[in-house]
Design an enzyme around this catalytic site. Structure first.
Site, mmCIF file in Angstrom:
data_model
loop_
_atom_site.group_PDB
_atom_site.id
_atom_site.type_symbol
_atom_site.label_atom_id
_atom_site.label_comp_id
_atom_site.label_asym_id
_atom_site.label_seq_id
_atom_site.Cartn_x
_atom_site.Cartn_y
_atom_site.Cartn_z
ATOM 1 N N ASP A 110 48.827 42.994 44.320
ATOM 2 C CA ASP A 110 47.196 42.592 44.021
ATOM 3 C C ASP A 110 46.686 42.338 45.369
ATOM 4 O O ASP A 110 46.993 41.508 45.958
ATOM 5 C CB ASP A 110 47.335 41.271 43.142
ATOM 6 C CG ASP A 110 46.003 41.022 42.825
ATOM 7 O OD1 ASP A 110 45.668 41.305 41.659
ATOM 8 O OD2 ASP A 110 45.457 40.183 43.698
ATOM 9 N N GLU A 112 43.578 41.687 47.949
ATOM 10 C CA GLU A 112 42.459 41.203 48.265
ATOM 11 C C GLU A 112 41.396 41.994 49.166
ATOM 12 O O GLU A 112 42.274 42.620 50.224
ATOM 13 C CB GLU A 112 42.335 39.628 48.425
ATOM 14 C CG GLU A 112 43.134 38.679 47.522
ATOM 15 C CD GLU A 112 42.496 39.021 46.026
ATOM 16 O OE1 GLU A 112 41.005 39.030 45.909
ATOM 17 O OE2 GLU A 112 43.251 39.003 45.012
ATOM 18 N N ALA A 113 40.291 42.269 48.788
ATOM 19 C CA ALA A 113 39.570 43.025 49.871
ATOM 20 C C ALA A 113 38.223 42.411 50.218
ATOM 21 O O ALA A 113 37.623 41.652 49.546
ATOM 22 C CB ALA A 113 39.406 44.341 49.093
ATOM 23 N N ASP A 209 43.304 48.573 42.280
ATOM 24 C CA ASP A 209 44.357 48.220 43.533
ATOM 25 C C ASP A 209 44.817 49.436 44.202
ATOM 26 O O ASP A 209 44.511 49.590 45.459
ATOM 27 C CB ASP A 209 45.651 47.512 42.993
ATOM 28 C CG ASP A 209 45.207 46.117 42.669
ATOM 29 O OD1 ASP A 209 45.099 45.103 43.424
ATOM 30 O OD2 ASP A 209 44.848 45.893 41.591
ATOM 31 N N HIS A 269 42.375 35.005 42.471
ATOM 32 C CA HIS A 269 41.867 35.557 43.538
ATOM 33 C C HIS A 269 42.601 35.339 44.981
ATOM 34 O O HIS A 269 42.132 35.830 45.924
ATOM 35 C CB HIS A 269 40.190 35.362 43.884
ATOM 36 C CG HIS A 269 39.488 35.771 42.623
ATOM 37 N ND1 HIS A 269 39.585 37.254 41.885
ATOM 38 C CD2 HIS A 269 38.750 35.149 41.796
ATOM 39 C CE1 HIS A 269 38.743 37.197 40.929
ATOM 40 N NE2 HIS A 269 38.321 35.879 40.816
ATOM 41 N N ASP A 274 47.807 35.759 42.152
ATOM 42 C CA ASP A 274 47.561 36.611 41.303
ATOM 43 C C ASP A 274 48.723 37.646 40.828
ATOM 44 O O ASP A 274 49.006 37.642 39.671
ATOM 45 C CB ASP A 274 46.270 37.729 41.788
ATOM 46 C CG ASP A 274 45.069 37.205 41.573
ATOM 47 O OD1 ASP A 274 44.840 36.066 41.049
ATOM 48 O OD2 ASP A 274 43.987 37.894 42.113
#
Ligand code: AMP
Ligand code: MG
Length: 377
Positions: A110, A112-113, A209, A269, A274
């Site tokens: 998972d 995050e960006a 993703d 998040h 996650d």
């Protein structure tokens, strides 16, 4: 408190050897009649479960030692799958292999960006958190966790919105390695676990993703998209199909968890939290009898950059822990529909001599050209 039903209640809760759950059928040992009766029995029991009051549903699941948490729709589906397995054990020559093992390991990912409150279609998201949980499907346990933050190149300063959303602060990002360095570490970690010699599937909660964040990041970093990430299990898609969630019902991680009677653990998040919650959903679905298979792959066409992987394609590209992996992609014509004939063309570089091909749902297999293999159908 122990809510296990008393002996007098048990008749109400038992799914088999119980007159309430027995479809009365003409007796015959003939395989066709058995198959027919099995289907009738299945329809009969399904109908019973559909009409069962919620309380009896919970009691029946508990009676059979099954998980009784979740929405009524999910409890019904769980009981139907249990009944299906019980029936297939009763009459195993007509059973459909619902519990076959397709992958020995899952890699739950998972990302995050970087983001802002509103991101245009061309926003260059960069991966800032890269967690992977390595899960052993056979032993039902976590094997290891990879976790790293990544330093973005285009937008090195995180927006306030992104920091609040992901709980990642600027200092963590300033001290992180670049994405190419992290990806190298990921592949070293996968190698350390001999993952390229084993059967595994990447599991994500949606298509973003891989088809969005990994794709954009590889473009920015001028890297080849990693082959191992080009196909994955979109757990939300599987969830919708398995529990028959209507197309107009919007799903997200929270809804999947609450449907299963679970609460989010940790902080939403956070990539690692996650991923841990995706694993909890995955484990519950497996124990509910869901056969998880790769259902999406990277595709070059916008807007989603995602194509569907059909059941037959996923089956032929999966393998058990003691089997040899043959990747048929680009070398093989595989029938697109699950129950149709499987055509395997003896393409370049495929050595069929040690290969056992098992057809799914007893679909006939035709080898074309010089191909010779052990056919099990
Ligand atoms: P998630 O896996 O749901 O935590 O989301 C992955 C990434 O999608 C986040 O790190 C953000 O870049 C982006 N994202 C998720 N939710 C939002 C949102 N509500 N607004 C903007 N971007 C978001
Ligand atoms: Mg996340």
């Amino acid at each position: 408190m122990n809510q296990y039903p008393s002996k007098s209640q048990s008749d109400q809760y038992q799914m088999s050897n119980n007159s309430k759950f027995r479809y009365s059928s003409p007796s015959s040992n003939n395989a066709t009649t058995k198959y027919y009766n099995n289907n009738k029995q299945y329809a009969f029991n399904t109908n019973k479960i559909n009409k069962m009051p919620d309380e009896q549903l919970v009691g029946t699941l508990k009676y059979h030692g099954l998980n009784s948490k979740g929405s009524p729709e999910i409890l019904r589906k769980r009981l139907k799958e249990f009944m299906k397995i019980q029936m297939s054990q009763d009459i195993n020559e007509t059973s459909i292999p619902t519990d076959q093992l397709m992958y020995a390991y899952f890699l739950i990912i998972d990302f995050e960006a970087t983001c802002d409150e509103i991101n245009g279609a061309n926003f260059k998201h960069e991966i800032i958190e890269f967690p992977i949980i390595l899960y052993d499907v056979v032993l039902k346990r976590k094997v290891d966790v990879f976790h790293s933050y990544c330093k973005p190149f285009i937008n090195p300063s995180l927006s306030q919105f992104c920091m609040t959303l992901t709980n990642i602060n600027q200092c963590t990002i300033d001290n992180a390695k670049s994405f190419p360095e992290v990806l190298t570490e990921v592949e070293q970690w996968l190698n350390k676990h001999h993952m390229f010699a084993k059967s595994f599937a990447v599991v994500c909660d949606c298509n973003a993703d891989m088809a969005k964040f990994m794709r954009i990041q590889c473009e920015i970093s001028n890297l080849e998209f990693p082959t191992w990430g080009k196909q994955w299990i979109n757990i939300m898609k599987t969830f919708r199909q398995f529990y028959t969630v209507a197309a107009d019902v919007k799903l997200n991680m929270q809804k999947m968890l609450s449907g299963l009677g679970l609460e989010f653990k940790g902080r939403q998040h956070s990539g690692l939290n996650d991923a841990e919650n995706i694993l909890r959903i995955t484990e519950t679905m497996i124990s509910d009898g869901c056969l998880l298979r790769i259902n999406e792959k990277l595709d070059s066409s916008p807007p989603h950059f995602t194509a569907t992987v059909t059941r037959s394609e996923a089956v032929i590209n999966s393998y058990g822990p003691n089997e040899q992996r043959i990747d048929f992609s680009n070398k093989t014509a595989i029938s697109a529909k699950p129950f149709s004939t499987l055509k395997i063309v003896d393409g370049a570089d495929i050595d069929f001599s040690d290969l056992t091909i098992t057809s799914y749902d007893n679909a006939p297999i035709h080898l074309i050209g010089n191909a010779e293999a052990n056919l099990m159908s």
